[in-house]
Design a protein around this motif. Sequence first.
Motif, mmCIF file in Angstrom:
data_model
loop_
_atom_site.group_PDB
_atom_site.id
_atom_site.type_symbol
_atom_site.label_atom_id
_atom_site.label_comp_id
_atom_site.label_asym_id
_atom_site.label_seq_id
_atom_site.Cartn_x
_atom_site.Cartn_y
_atom_site.Cartn_z
ATOM 1 N N LEU A 128 34.720 16.621 36.005
ATOM 2 C CA LEU A 128 33.807 16.027 37.115
ATOM 3 C C LEU A 128 32.297 16.127 36.884
ATOM 4 C CD1 LEU A 128 32.255 18.714 38.861
ATOM 5 C CD2 LEU A 128 34.708 19.086 39.569
ATOM 6 N N LEU A 129 32.160 16.727 35.731
ATOM 7 C CA LEU A 129 30.572 16.746 35.286
ATOM 8 C C LEU A 129 30.125 15.529 34.822
ATOM 9 C CD1 LEU A 129 30.037 20.313 33.569
ATOM 10 C CD2 LEU A 129 28.974 19.594 35.653
ATOM 11 N N SER A 130 31.112 14.706 34.409
ATOM 12 C CA SER A 130 30.775 13.482 33.944
ATOM 13 C C SER A 130 30.597 12.249 34.954
ATOM 14 C CB SER A 130 31.779 12.950 32.697
ATOM 15 O OG SER A 130 33.205 12.912 33.157
ATOM 16 N N ASP A 131 31.045 12.473 36.188
ATOM 17 C CA ASP A 131 31.495 11.157 37.063
ATOM 18 C C ASP A 131 30.035 11.155 38.098
ATOM 19 O OD1 ASP A 131 31.574 13.455 39.014
ATOM 20 O OD2 ASP A 131 33.820 12.797 39.568
ATOM 21 N N ARG A 132 29.130 11.840 37.919
ATOM 22 C CA ARG A 132 28.216 11.586 39.001
ATOM 23 C C ARG A 132 26.814 12.379 38.300
ATOM 24 N NH1 ARG A 132 29.882 13.501 44.045
ATOM 25 N NH2 ARG A 132 31.993 13.176 43.216
ATOM 26 N N ILE A 133 25.613 12.298 39.043
ATOM 27 C CA ILE A 133 24.552 13.087 38.575
ATOM 28 C C ILE A 133 24.683 14.578 39.241
ATOM 29 C CG2 ILE A 133 21.992 13.408 38.955
ATOM 30 C CD1 ILE A 133 21.692 10.439 38.474
ATOM 31 N N PHE A 134 24.270 15.573 38.044
ATOM 32 C CA PHE A 134 24.269 16.827 38.745
ATOM 33 C C PHE A 134 22.767 17.419 38.888
ATOM 34 C CE2 PHE A 134 28.825 16.638 38.524
ATOM 35 C CZ PHE A 134 29.144 17.639 39.203
ATOM 36 N N LEU A 135 22.384 17.825 39.565
ATOM 37 C CA LEU A 135 21.091 18.430 39.543
ATOM 38 C C LEU A 135 21.062 19.837 39.266
ATOM 39 C CD1 LEU A 135 19.300 16.898 42.812
ATOM 40 C CD2 LEU A 135 19.220 16.245 40.497
ATOM 41 N N MET A 136 20.112 20.552 38.755
ATOM 42 C CA MET A 136 19.823 21.890 38.437
ATOM 43 C C MET A 136 18.357 22.422 39.139
ATOM 44 S SD MET A 136 21.008 22.345 34.523
ATOM 45 C CE MET A 136 19.908 20.715 34.134
ATOM 46 N N ASP A 137 18.141 23.608 39.131
ATOM 47 C CA ASP A 137 16.875 24.181 39.476
ATOM 48 C C ASP A 137 15.766 24.004 38.581
ATOM 49 O OD1 ASP A 137 16.271 27.387 38.362
ATOM 50 O OD2 ASP A 137 18.424 26.496 38.008
ATOM 51 N N GLY A 138 14.679 24.475 38.861
ATOM 52 C CA GLY A 138 13.313 24.169 37.913
ATOM 53 C C GLY A 138 13.283 25.483 37.164
ATOM 54 N N GLY A 139 11.939 25.769 36.809
ATOM 55 C CA GLY A 139 11.515 26.716 36.062
ATOM 56 C C GLY A 139 11.650 27.968 36.903
ATOM 57 N N ASP A 197 25.192 7.539 17.986
ATOM 58 C CA ASP A 197 26.445 8.097 18.613
ATOM 59 C C ASP A 197 26.054 9.584 18.859
ATOM 60 O OD1 ASP A 197 27.193 5.592 18.651
ATOM 61 O OD2 ASP A 197 28.858 5.885 17.093
ATOM 62 N N TRP A 198 25.467 10.271 18.348
ATOM 63 C CA TRP A 198 25.169 11.743 18.234
ATOM 64 C C TRP A 198 24.673 12.133 19.754
ATOM 65 C CZ3 TRP A 198 20.464 14.247 18.667
ATOM 66 C CH2 TRP A 198 19.323 13.612 18.525
ATOM 67 N N LEU A 199 24.028 11.110 20.175
ATOM 68 C CA LEU A 199 23.348 11.553 21.488
ATOM 69 C C LEU A 199 24.206 11.419 22.682
ATOM 70 C CD1 LEU A 199 20.328 8.975 21.518
ATOM 71 C CD2 LEU A 199 20.214 11.193 21.213
ATOM 72 N N ASP A 200 25.591 11.146 22.441
ATOM 73 C CA ASP A 200 26.385 11.063 23.514
ATOM 74 C C ASP A 200 27.026 12.540 23.433
ATOM 75 O OD1 ASP A 200 26.763 8.690 23.924
ATOM 76 O OD2 ASP A 200 28.207 8.058 22.799
ATOM 77 N N ARG A 201 26.475 13.472 22.607
ATOM 78 C CA ARG A 201 26.883 14.718 22.983
ATOM 79 C C ARG A 201 25.922 15.576 23.861
ATOM 80 N NH1 ARG A 201 30.325 17.996 23.135
ATOM 81 N NH2 ARG A 201 30.169 19.559 21.457
ATOM 82 N N ILE A 202 24.800 15.012 24.003
ATOM 83 C CA ILE A 202 23.704 15.415 24.863
ATOM 84 C C ILE A 202 23.963 15.043 26.356
ATOM 85 C CG2 ILE A 202 21.237 16.098 25.463
ATOM 86 C CD1 ILE A 202 20.668 15.026 22.382
ATOM 87 N N GLN A 203 24.261 16.040 27.147
ATOM 88 C CA GLN A 203 24.422 15.805 28.613
ATOM 89 C C GLN A 203 23.442 16.265 29.698
ATOM 90 O OE1 GLN A 203 28.495 16.274 29.494
ATOM 91 N NE2 GLN A 203 28.458 15.489 31.661
ATOM 92 N N GLY A 204 22.767 17.163 29.221
ATOM 93 C CA GLY A 204 21.753 17.679 30.075
ATOM 94 C C GLY A 204 20.271 17.865 29.701
ATOM 95 N N ILE A 209 22.867 15.619 33.754
ATOM 96 C CA ILE A 209 22.880 16.965 34.257
ATOM 97 C C ILE A 209 21.200 17.363 34.437
ATOM 98 C CG2 ILE A 209 23.564 19.363 34.349
ATOM 99 C CD1 ILE A 209 26.155 18.406 32.739
ATOM 100 N N LEU A 210 20.665 17.303 35.249
ATOM 101 C CA LEU A 210 19.232 17.389 35.360
ATOM 102 C C LEU A 210 18.588 18.209 36.351
ATOM 103 C CD1 LEU A 210 19.011 13.476 36.181
ATOM 104 C CD2 LEU A 210 19.255 14.404 33.962
ATOM 105 N N GLY A 211 17.619 19.073 35.241
ATOM 106 C CA GLY A 211 16.706 20.105 35.969
ATOM 107 C C GLY A 211 15.278 20.109 35.413
ATOM 108 N N GLY A 212 14.763 21.367 35.398
ATOM 109 C CA GLY A 212 13.449 21.686 34.804
ATOM 110 C C GLY A 212 13.303 23.042 34.039
ATOM 111 N N CYS A 213 12.396 23.256 33.184
ATOM 112 C CA CYS A 213 12.095 24.318 32.486
ATOM 113 C C CYS A 213 10.678 24.684 33.033
ATOM 114 C CB CYS A 213 12.240 24.169 31.134
ATOM 115 S SG CYS A 213 12.626 25.506 30.295
ATOM 116 N N CYS A 214 9.969 25.490 31.797
ATOM 117 C CA CYS A 214 8.579 25.966 32.437
ATOM 118 C C CYS A 214 7.902 24.990 33.096
ATOM 119 C CB CYS A 214 8.058 26.484 31.023
ATOM 120 S SG CYS A 214 9.032 27.839 30.179
#
Length: 332
Positions: free
Chosen positions: A22-33, A254-261, A304-309
């Motif tokens: 199910l991680l591939s069928d919509r946008i998932f948010l994450m928290d920030g830093g 094609d290697w970019l397809d391995r990056i999801q977040g 799968i989108l969030g933030g870091c520092c």
Amino acid sequence: MTEIDYSQFSSARPKHRRDLSLLSDRIFLMDGGMETTFIFHDGIELPYFASIDLMRRESGRETLSAYYTRFLDLARERGAGFVMDAPTWRASPDWAVKLGLTQDEMSGLNRASIGLMLRLRDRFEAPATPVILAGVVGPRGDGYQPGATMSAAEAARYHATQIETFADTAADMVSAYTINYVEEAVGIALAAKAAGIPATISFTLETDGKLPTGQSLRAAIEQVDAQTDAAPLYYMINCAHPTHFAGIIAEGGDWLDRIQGLRANASRRSHAELDASPDLDAGDPAELGRQYRALRTHMRRLNILGGCCGTDYRHVDQISLACLPAGAAGGA
């Protein structure tokens, strides 16, 4: 250490983990830093930058619950999924020693962290907002510099303690962040595979878009896949500003397809500059959102989108506004 009644944080292993397809069928948010938010915005002292310390006190657990709640509310408001990362980035054996904890106490805090998130998922999950629980693993050493490195076998043995703990809880997967050399990534992937829990690997990148070792991101991903039979569920980029790696992404492949977040930094500063800075550079949240949207034109699986520092609620809010189609709740 104040005794914690861990029974209130039920985190027993479920009969069936969530179907992570199910991680591939919509946008998932994450928290920030998380850590920079607590330290710079909330004035909370975190020894060794370790949010796990908050789990030792009722007031700290309330702080963590309030922190996650804002992002869960945002995900529900926007019709997005949510990947809830445990505050366990520095909760592995070496960090237990530095924090004055026994290994059993640290294991208990890891379990309690998943239990706390499980209670929040029960409160906030909705059909349009599936919530995935991730036990977070961090590097044995510094997140910016490799320092004393391990072989893949050594890394697997070291990280197995924390990963096996997560595998025996309600965690759906393990997420490894700020990994800065490939052998540690391989070890984490192998330890998770042996424990029977899915894992994701997130690499720290420098201003040139490469790992701190000088290895290219593509080579690192390909090496981990080759040495683990493509064990990681997906890869992520963290602790770098989009301008640091946009060039290598634009080259395609094609290697970019391995990056999801993605968990990008708010600041364009280098890691050395961030380490030496007494202030927090929060950058421009709206600009960061637009940069995420631009990256998604080259990365078809980036959802799968969030933030870091340096990022906080404002940044994730702007990222969701930029990347979620207006009026199309949950659409990727």
